[in-house]
Design an enzyme around this catalytic site. Structure first.
Site, mmCIF file in Angstrom:
data_model
loop_
_atom_site.group_PDB
_atom_site.id
_atom_site.type_symbol
_atom_site.label_atom_id
_atom_site.label_comp_id
_atom_site.label_asym_id
_atom_site.label_seq_id
_atom_site.Cartn_x
_atom_site.Cartn_y
_atom_site.Cartn_z
ATOM 1 C CE LYS A 1 -3.876 -2.360 0.730
ATOM 2 N NZ LYS A 1 -3.520 -3.926 0.526
HETATM 3 C C1 LIG Z 1 -4.028 -4.974 -0.096
HETATM 4 C C2 LIG Z 1 -2.984 -5.764 0.165
HETATM 5 C C3 LIG Z 1 -3.471 -6.641 -0.766
HETATM 6 C C4 LIG Z 1 -5.169 -6.670 -1.766
HETATM 7 O O1 LIG Z 1 -4.405 -5.631 -2.747
HETATM 8 P P1 LIG Z 1 -5.869 -5.483 -3.335
HETATM 9 O O2 LIG Z 1 -5.011 -3.985 -4.219
HETATM 10 O O3 LIG Z 1 -6.709 -4.709 -2.477
HETATM 11 O O4 LIG Z 1 -6.328 -6.631 -4.370
HETATM 12 C C5 LIG Z 1 -2.944 -8.111 -0.667
HETATM 13 N N1 LIG Z 1 -2.200 -8.292 -0.340
HETATM 14 C C6 LIG Z 1 -1.532 -7.409 0.998
HETATM 15 C C7 LIG Z 1 -0.787 -7.338 1.808
HETATM 16 C C8 LIG Z 1 -2.104 -5.804 0.878
HETATM 17 O O5 LIG Z 1 -1.884 -5.762 1.856
#
Ligand SMILES: *Cc1c(COP(=O)(O)O)cnc(C)c1O
Length: 495
Positions: A113
């Site tokens: 993120k």
């Molecule tokens: C947010 C997240 C995901 C999922 O990603 P999306 O963009 O919501 O599909 C997968 N793995 C981790 C560790 C995340 O923080």
């Protein structure tokens, strides 16, 4: 470049307006009216750029109301030191002759993120000035764990912004919770919500569509926006790492420019994999995009059958950031595959809200088959995969990355596809110590931060500095509300 709403394509906003507002008034998501093309020569040129330079180049194609000077400044703040601990920002590691791992967790909160949320606050803060917005923005976030901390860190003390994060009481790891409740900064708020991620997310959505609250905030000089991956300013920075990953493999001699590669992506809200789809639309040579789900396999079922059905039991898994039943960004893919048919998409989303399900057209089903593959993985298999990968490569992966790894193995067995594939790694294994340790056969009696020390011992790998620094930090946020108490939590945070 203008932005349309997926539910009303007569809406046509500049980027700054789309980013400041987050979500279109009638509930649709903003999408660019066209996708700029990149050529093979561009890709060769990109191999000589730093990550920040590439980010400026790619993002400028979509943000023509932001200057080169602005973008250069934001990219160096977002992707420079001390935030990211690796010079490549998003390094690629080749683990065998047809598999590589894209490590997206070298940022300040150790999850992917950060790739977007170190950038979004700059774009948003500038958007307020560009749109001559007199009010300040209050960011509301529902998080399944990683978004919350990454958003708090990205927005901390950014001028003209406040941020309030809601996380599900049952559904984040000890370390994730600790990261959030110890957040510093004068403009931040954090609260737990009883229930799971969808409870938190539906609560935030209800606040967004609450007209009386909107009027009250308006009077007090605030408006609401989102840092969830529905914001275009969050999705756009994610396109960059698909391109940089491709270039890194070209540089390492793993592929020749123009050769297609696959990406396998652990998926929740469908933001990450959608950015890969957009990169492909721009001309990046991507073969298959493989969508990996955990036991909440609503997306796998959808891609296989064309029926999206969220009427099912919600499962709490060891990959909590993927524990989602409504993948918001899927709407953007459907809009594209339907040829920008806003009426059709508005109808699907209404059916989803009213009945919890919809079935897409034959044309969309064909588009899905052409672009996306999928698979799911249980918690048991997730743990087995962590152990197997560690034993085979001496490389430690977290539970989310393990889901993708396992789905890729199944995909290869099923299809015989030998295309080189990048597994997108979305979190440091040290964010999910307890599950990773148990996967390695360690039944420790440890809790909280001791788990980090233990995982360092067992794996021989060093834990990330930002996690180790949690030790001894003061817990600032202890509250927990029910779904219907979220509105008053926002009011008491702001007023
Ligand atoms: C947010 C997240 C995901 C999922 O990603 P999306 O963009 O919501 O599909 C997968 N793995 C981790 C560790 C995340 O923080």
């Amino acid at each position: 470049m203008r932005y349309l709403s997926t539910r009303d394509n007569t809406v046509k906003f500049r980027a700054a307006r789309a980013i400041a507002q987050g979500l279109s008034r009638e509930g649709g998501l903003f999408v660019p009216e066209a996708f700029p093309a990149i050529s093979e020569e561009d890709i060769i040129r990109f191999t000589g750029m730093t990550y920040a330079e590439l980010a400026v180049f790619v993002m400028k194609l979509y943000l023509d109301d932001y200057s080169e000077i602005e973008m250069t400044e934001y990219a160096s703040q977002a992707y420079g030191k001390p935030g990211f601990d690796h010079p490549d920002v998003a390094p690629v590691r080749l683990i065998d002759d047809r598999t590589a791992i894209l490590e997206l967790w070298h940022g300040p909160t150790c999850a992917f993120k950060d790739m977007a949320l170190q950038m979004l606050p700059h774009l948003l803060s500038a958007a307020l000035d560009k749109t001559e917005e007199a009010k300040d923005v209050c960011i509301l976030v529902a998080t399944s764990g990683d978004t919350g901390k990454a958003a708090l860190d990205g927005f901390r003390d950014v001028k003209r912004t406040k941020i309030m994060v809601f996380y599900p009481e049952d559904g984040v790891s000890d370390i994730q919770r600790l990261q959030m409740v110890t957040q510093e900064g004068g403009n931040v708020g954090v609260s737990a919500v009883t229930g799971n991620f969808d409870d938190a997310q539906s609560g935030v959505k209800a606040i967004f569509s609450d007209e009386t609250l909107r009027a009250e905030l308006d009077k007090k000089g605030y408006f609401l926006s989102s840092a969830n991956s529905i914001n275009w300013g969050r999705l756009l920075p994610q396109i960059v790492y698909y391109i940089s990953a491709y270039c890194n493999i070209v540089k390492a001699g793993g592929i020749i420019p123009g050769e297609p590669i696959n990406f396998c992506v652990p998926t929740g809200n469908f933001g990450n994999i959608l950015a890969g789809y957009y990169a492909k639309k721009m001309g990046l040579p991507i073969g298959r995009l493989i969508c990996a789900s955990n036991s909440n396999d609503v997306l796998t079922e959808f891609i296989e059958t064309g029926v999206y059905n969220k009427n099912r039991a919600f499962v709490t898994t060891i990959s909590p950031s993927m524990d989602i039943l409504i993948s918001s960004n899927l709407e953007r893919l459907l809009f594209d595959l339907s040829g920008n048919d806003d009426r059709l998409i508005a109808g699907y989303m209404k059916a989803l809200a009213d009945e919890g399900k919809y079935e897409v057209s034959q044309a969309i089903k064909a588009g899905l088959r052409e672009n996306i593959d999928c698979g799911k993985c249980s918690d048991t298999k997730t743990k087995e995969t962590i152990k197997e990968v560690f034993d085979t490569y001496r490389y430690l992966i977290d539970t989310h990355t393990a889901v993708a790894f396992n789905v890729l193995s199944d995909y290869r067995l099923r299809t015989g596809d030998t295309t080189k594939t990048i597994v997108v790694s979305t979190a440091s294994p040290f964010k999910f110590c307890e599950s990773v340790l148990s996967a390695l056969g360690e039944q420790s009696g440890f809790g909280g931060l001791e788990l980090i020390d233990r995982l360092e011992e067992v794996s021989g790998a060093a834990g990330p500095a930002p996690l180790k620094a949690l030790r001894g930090k003061e817990v600032r946020f202890k509250g927990c509300v029910k779904n219907d108490g979220m509105r008053s939590a926002v009011e008491s945070f702001l007023f």
